[in-house]
Design a protein around this motif. Structure first.
Motif, short mmCIF file in Angstrom:
data_model
loop_
_atom_site.label_atom_id
_atom_site.label_comp_id
_atom_site.label_asym_id
_atom_site.label_seq_id
_atom_site.Cartn_x
_atom_site.Cartn_y
_atom_site.Cartn_z
N PHE A 282 11.19 -6.64 -41.04
CA PHE A 282 10.62 -6.48 -42.38
C PHE A 282 11.65 -6.91 -43.31
N SER A 283 11.26 -7.59 -44.29
CA SER A 283 12.36 -7.63 -45.42
C SER A 283 11.40 -8.07 -46.62
N ALA A 284 11.33 -6.80 -47.31
CA ALA A 284 10.50 -6.86 -48.51
C ALA A 284 10.74 -7.75 -49.60
N LYS A 285 9.77 -8.67 -50.08
CA LYS A 285 9.84 -9.48 -51.19
C LYS A 285 10.14 -8.90 -52.35
N SER A 286 10.71 -9.50 -53.54
CA SER A 286 10.74 -9.11 -54.81
C SER A 286 9.76 -8.48 -55.39
N ASN A 287 8.40 -8.92 -55.12
CA ASN A 287 7.19 -8.43 -55.62
C ASN A 287 7.00 -6.95 -55.05
N ASP A 288 7.14 -6.89 -53.69
CA ASP A 288 6.99 -5.63 -52.92
C ASP A 288 8.09 -4.76 -53.59
N ILE A 289 9.21 -5.06 -54.19
CA ILE A 289 10.19 -3.88 -54.53
C ILE A 289 9.57 -3.61 -56.07
N ALA A 290 9.07 -4.78 -56.82
CA ALA A 290 8.51 -4.43 -58.15
C ALA A 290 7.11 -3.61 -57.94
N VAL A 291 6.61 -3.46 -56.98
CA VAL A 291 5.31 -2.48 -56.70
C VAL A 291 5.92 -1.13 -56.52
N HIS B 280 -0.63 2.57 -46.00
CA HIS B 280 -0.65 1.15 -46.18
C HIS B 280 -1.22 0.47 -47.62
N THR B 281 -0.78 -0.34 -48.27
CA THR B 281 -1.06 -1.29 -49.26
C THR B 281 -1.23 -2.58 -49.34
N ASN B 282 -2.20 -3.15 -49.85
CA ASN B 282 -2.09 -4.77 -49.75
C ASN B 282 -1.15 -5.12 -51.04
N LYS B 283 -0.87 -4.44 -51.74
CA LYS B 283 -0.04 -4.81 -52.78
C LYS B 283 1.28 -5.27 -52.50
N ILE B 284 1.92 -4.70 -51.32
CA ILE B 284 3.11 -4.85 -50.65
C ILE B 284 2.79 -6.06 -49.47
N GLU C 270 4.31 -2.16 -37.83
CA GLU C 270 3.14 -1.47 -36.87
C GLU C 270 3.68 -0.45 -36.27
N MET C 271 2.88 0.78 -36.42
CA MET C 271 3.14 2.13 -35.79
C MET C 271 1.74 2.25 -34.66
N GLY C 272 1.98 1.81 -33.51
CA GLY C 272 0.65 1.72 -32.72
C GLY C 272 -0.33 0.76 -33.35
N SER C 273 -1.49 1.12 -33.52
CA SER C 273 -2.42 0.37 -33.82
C SER C 273 -2.55 0.26 -35.36
N GLU C 274 -1.49 1.04 -36.21
CA GLU C 274 -1.61 1.02 -37.59
C GLU C 274 -0.53 0.25 -38.43
N LYS C 275 -0.96 -0.27 -39.56
CA LYS C 275 -0.04 -0.88 -40.34
C LYS C 275 0.43 0.03 -41.53
N ILE C 276 2.03 0.21 -41.67
CA ILE C 276 2.56 0.96 -42.61
C ILE C 276 3.45 0.31 -43.56
N ASN C 277 3.54 0.29 -44.84
CA ASN C 277 4.47 -0.09 -45.58
C ASN C 277 4.58 0.53 -46.96
N PRO D 4 9.27 0.23 -45.89
CA PRO D 4 7.92 0.45 -45.32
C PRO D 4 8.12 2.10 -45.04
N ILE D 5 9.28 2.56 -44.75
CA ILE D 5 9.55 4.14 -44.41
C ILE D 5 10.65 4.60 -45.05
N ILE D 6 10.61 5.94 -45.12
CA ILE D 6 11.82 6.60 -45.76
C ILE D 6 12.96 6.81 -44.66
N ALA D 7 14.14 6.03 -44.70
CA ALA D 7 15.23 5.67 -43.65
C ALA D 7 16.49 6.57 -44.02
N ILE D 8 16.40 7.71 -44.98
CA ILE D 8 17.42 8.56 -45.15
C ILE D 8 16.70 9.97 -45.01
N GLU D 9 17.86 10.96 -44.86
CA GLU D 9 17.57 12.21 -44.86
C GLU D 9 16.73 12.96 -45.77
N TYR D 10 15.71 13.59 -45.58
CA TYR D 10 14.78 14.16 -46.66
C TYR D 10 14.38 15.49 -46.09
#
Length: 250
Positions: free
Chosen positions: A26-35, A207-211, A216-223, A244-250
């Motif tokens: 997973f390596s978000a593209k520039s337009n993904d970051i813009a979203v 999941h959003t088609n904008k990103i 994939e988490m099981g059968s589901e797509k997450i971004n 695609p996920i929050i990878a820091i403590e929250y």
């Protein structure tokens, strides 16, 4: 928040994701970051900081400290980091080696960590770059590209989680929190996959088609991952918006 403990927590989260999901790189593209940035702006939260967390497996061997040193130096050079301001620590044990380079400019903190493990089954070496953008530093897209370039120089494609963190004054009521989440979901055309809602924390994975990229988490797509939590310490309600996920403590 930005000390060694946080880095350990991030590493644990990464391992958890690796064990519980089927992930292509997973390596978000520039337009993904813009979203992500656009959604954050519309949330109305004041900017606190951003985090970019990237990791990749380097090889299947027990890498020496000297080789780790050379690789980290390449990363430092690629990212345009002043090597005179880098603090290095090393750990060399029979079955575990770690090389840790820390860089702090006040509005940017970067940890570059290499870990190598030797065991009876196989050997593995990983590279983790964990960066915080602080004090109004919002160059998330630029720093994201620097990190991807650093991995590319090593012929690697990293898994990258990007997170924007904001805050609202005081304790928001449930209706306000629901309104904010609905706005984020509507703005990104996201569909909820799973969620958590308790007294202190509300979190949604979607999941959003904008990103374009996703995991994939099981059968589901997450971004897309959005969370809100109140902190009585500073009387603020914090919001995390990540792909695609929050990878820091929250």
């Amino acid at each position: 928040m930005f000390n060694k403990l946080s880095l350990i927590i991030v590493t644990i989260l990464i391992v958890f994701v690796m064990l519980n999901s089927q992930m292509d790189a997973f390596s978000a593209k520039s337009n993904d970051i813009a979203v992500l940035e656009n959604s954050f702006e519309k949330s109305g939260a004041s900017y606190e900081y951003a985090n970019i967390n990237a990791w990749s497996k380097l090889n299947s061997k027990f890498t020496s400290i000297s080789e780790m040193n050379m690789i980290v130096e390449k990363i430092i050079k690629s990212m345009g980091i002043d090597d005179k301001k880098v603090k290095v620590s090393k750990l060399d044990q029979d079955n575990f080696r770690q090389y840790d380079a820390e860089y702090d400019t006040g509005n940017k903190k970067i940890s570059i960590v290499m870990q190598s493990v030797k065991n009876e089954v196989d050997n593995e070496t990983y590279i983790l770059i964990d960066e915080y953008l602080l004090k109004g530093n919002k160059d998330v897209m630029g720093e994201n590209e620097k990190i991807k370039k650093a991995y590319s120089k090593l012929n690697l494609t990293p898994e990258i989680a990007t997170c924007l963190v904001g805050a609202y004054k005081g304790l928001l009521n449930k209706d306000k929190i629901s309104s904010i989440l609905e706005e984020v979901m509507k703005d990104t055309n996201a569909v909820k996959v799973e969620g958590l809602n308790d007294e202190n924390l509300v979190s949604i994975s979607a999941h959003t088609n904008k990103i374009k990229e996703y995991i994939e988490m099981g059968s589901e797509k997450i971004n897309l991952n959005v969370a809100l939590r109140y902190s009585s310490f500073d009387d603020k309600t914090y919001i995390w918006i990540a792909t695609p996920i929050i990878a820091i403590e929250y």
